[in-house]
Design a protein around this motif. Structure first.
Motif, PDB file in Angstrom:
ATOM      1  N   THR A 180       0.863  -1.190   0.000  1.00 18.29           N
ATOM      2  CA  THR A 180       0.000   0.000   0.000  1.00 18.29           C
ATOM      3  C   THR A 180       0.891   1.228   0.000  1.00 18.29           C
ATOM      4  O   THR A 180       1.759   1.367   0.875  1.00 18.29           O
ATOM      5  CB  THR A 180      -0.916   0.026   1.236  1.00 18.29           C
ATOM      6  N   HIS A 181       0.741   2.104  -0.975  1.00 24.37           N
ATOM      7  CA  HIS A 181       1.510   3.351  -1.035  1.00 24.37           C
ATOM      8  C   HIS A 181       0.580   4.431  -1.565  1.00 24.37           C
ATOM      9  O   HIS A 181       0.296   4.491  -2.764  1.00 24.37           O
ATOM     10  CB  HIS A 181       2.746   3.194  -1.927  1.00 24.37           C
ATOM     11  N   VAL A 182       0.107   5.233  -0.643  1.00 20.64           N
ATOM     12  CA  VAL A 182      -0.857   6.296  -0.955  1.00 20.64           C
ATOM     13  C   VAL A 182      -0.178   7.640  -0.724  1.00 20.64           C
ATOM     14  O   VAL A 182       0.589   7.805   0.227  1.00 20.64           O
ATOM     15  CB  VAL A 182      -2.105   6.165  -0.043  1.00 20.64           C
ATOM     16  N   LEU A 183      -0.461   8.598  -1.580  1.00 18.97           N
ATOM     17  CA  LEU A 183      -0.013   9.978  -1.387  1.00 18.97           C
ATOM     18  C   LEU A 183      -1.199  10.819  -0.930  1.00 18.97           C
ATOM     19  O   LEU A 183      -2.304  10.676  -1.464  1.00 18.97           O
ATOM     20  CB  LEU A 183       0.547  10.559  -2.686  1.00 18.97           C
ATOM     21  N   LEU A 184      -0.957  11.662   0.063  1.00 24.23           N
ATOM     22  CA  LEU A 184      -1.965  12.613   0.536  1.00 24.23           C
ATOM     23  C   LEU A 184      -1.422  14.014   0.321  1.00 24.23           C
ATOM     24  O   LEU A 184      -0.303  14.317   0.756  1.00 24.23           O
ATOM     25  CB  LEU A 184      -2.269  12.404   2.019  1.00 24.23           C
ATOM     26  N   ILE A 185      -2.200  14.838  -0.367  1.00 27.75           N
ATOM     27  CA  ILE A 185      -1.736  16.193  -0.716  1.00 27.75           C
ATOM     28  C   ILE A 185      -2.769  17.230  -0.285  1.00 27.75           C
ATOM     29  O   ILE A 185      -3.977  16.955  -0.277  1.00 27.75           O
ATOM     30  CB  ILE A 185      -1.459  16.343  -2.233  1.00 27.75           C
ATOM     31  N   PRO A 186      -2.285  18.442   0.042  1.00 25.19           N
ATOM     32  CA  PRO A 186      -3.226  19.558   0.153  1.00 25.19           C
ATOM     33  C   PRO A 186      -3.691  19.948  -1.252  1.00 25.19           C
ATOM     34  O   PRO A 186      -2.919  19.845  -2.215  1.00 25.19           O
ATOM     35  CB  PRO A 186      -2.379  20.670   0.786  1.00 25.19           C
ATOM     36  N   GLY A 234      -3.234  19.552   9.887  1.00 23.16           N
ATOM     37  CA  GLY A 234      -3.996  18.638  10.744  1.00 23.16           C
ATOM     38  C   GLY A 234      -4.887  17.725   9.929  1.00 23.16           C
ATOM     39  O   GLY A 234      -5.000  16.526  10.200  1.00 23.16           O
ATOM     40  N   ARG A 235      -5.507  18.285   8.890  1.00 23.50           N
ATOM     41  CA  ARG A 235      -6.399  17.489   8.047  1.00 23.50           C
ATOM     42  C   ARG A 235      -5.624  16.400   7.301  1.00 23.50           C
ATOM     43  O   ARG A 235      -6.109  15.270   7.131  1.00 23.50           O
ATOM     44  CB  ARG A 235      -7.125  18.398   7.056  1.00 23.50           C
ATOM     45  N   LEU A 236      -4.404  16.706   6.852  1.00 24.48           N
ATOM     46  CA  LEU A 236      -3.591  15.674   6.191  1.00 24.48           C
ATOM     47  C   LEU A 236      -3.368  14.501   7.144  1.00 24.48           C
ATOM     48  O   LEU A 236      -3.460  13.334   6.735  1.00 24.48           O
ATOM     49  CB  LEU A 236      -2.245  16.259   5.763  1.00 24.48           C
ATOM     50  N   MET A 237      -3.083  14.785   8.403  1.00 29.83           N
ATOM     51  CA  MET A 237      -2.806  13.715   9.366  1.00 29.83           C
ATOM     52  C   MET A 237      -4.056  12.885   9.654  1.00 29.83           C
ATOM     53  O   MET A 237      -3.992  11.651   9.709  1.00 29.83           O
ATOM     54  CB  MET A 237      -2.244  14.308  10.666  1.00 29.83           C
ATOM     55  N   THR A 238      -5.188  13.546   9.848  1.00 30.63           N
ATOM     56  CA  THR A 238      -6.393  12.781  10.158  1.00 30.63           C
ATOM     57  C   THR A 238      -6.898  12.041   8.918  1.00 30.63           C
ATOM     58  O   THR A 238      -7.405  10.920   9.023  1.00 30.63           O
ATOM     59  CB  THR A 238      -7.485  13.679  10.760  1.00 30.63           C
ATOM     60  N   ALA A 239      -6.729  12.636   7.742  1.00 28.12           N
ATOM     61  CA  ALA A 239      -7.109  11.934   6.507  1.00 28.12           C
ATOM     62  C   ALA A 239      -6.247  10.691   6.327  1.00 28.12           C
ATOM     63  O   ALA A 239      -6.735   9.645   5.874  1.00 28.12           O
ATOM     64  CB  ALA A 239      -6.967  12.865   5.308  1.00 28.12           C
ATOM     65  N   ALA A 240      -4.972  10.787   6.683  1.00 24.32           N
ATOM     66  CA  ALA A 240      -4.091   9.615   6.573  1.00 24.32           C
ATOM     67  C   ALA A 240      -4.587   8.487   7.462  1.00 24.32           C
ATOM     68  O   ALA A 240      -4.562   7.307   7.061  1.00 24.32           O
ATOM     69  CB  ALA A 240      -2.655  10.005   6.920  1.00 24.32           C
TER      70      ALA A 240
END
Ligand code: AMP
Ligand code: ZN
Length: 115
Positions: A39-45, A64-70
């Motif tokens: 599993t390798h997902v990217l999370l971006i603003p 904060g949203r990046l962390m909780t979305a992760a």
């Protein structure tokens, strides 16, 4: 807010289509095109922020949203055994795309220290 020359901005606006694992008003999660783990997902603003080094108190909401979305994506993708979050910043940090992103890596044991 977005940089028309930035590949992750093009993904955020939909100009480059990706599988959208998670999306809200501030952030987007999609698969890394060259996965380094099962599993390798990217999370971006969705807004263009060049790197972690370019953030400050005004960015606390999106950070904060990046962390909780992760955490949401990790649960959604069944990473109950654990996972790793990484953000590479700058040349020595190994950053290759100049738009802030979190790597969510899972599905195998992770070594420490990282390279
Ligand atoms: P970094 O080296 O930390 O800047 O991470 C950039 C990541 O973006 C790498 O893991 C690349 O595989 C990934 N990447 C680059 N272009 C794309 C793209 N168009 N779609 C998905 N992932 C990408
Ligand atoms: Zn961008």
């Amino acid at each position: 807010m977005t940089d028309p020359t930035c590949i992750f901005c093009k993904i955020a606006t939909g100009a480059i289509p990706v599988e959208r694992f998670y999306e809200d008003d501030l952030v987007l999660a999609f698969p890394d095109q060259t996965p380094k783990a099962p599993t390798h997902v990217l999370l971006i603003p969705k807004q263009h922020i060049p790197s972690h080094a370019h953030t400050g108190v005004a960015d606390e909401g999106v950070l904060g949203r990046l962390m909780t979305a992760a955490a949401t994506v990790a649960r959604d993708r069944g990473l109950s055994e654990g996972y790793r979050l990484v953000t590479n910043s700058g040349e020595q940090g190994g950053q290759t795309v100049s738009h802030l992103h979190l790597h969510l890596l899972g599905g195998r044991p992770m070594g420490w220290p990282p390279g």
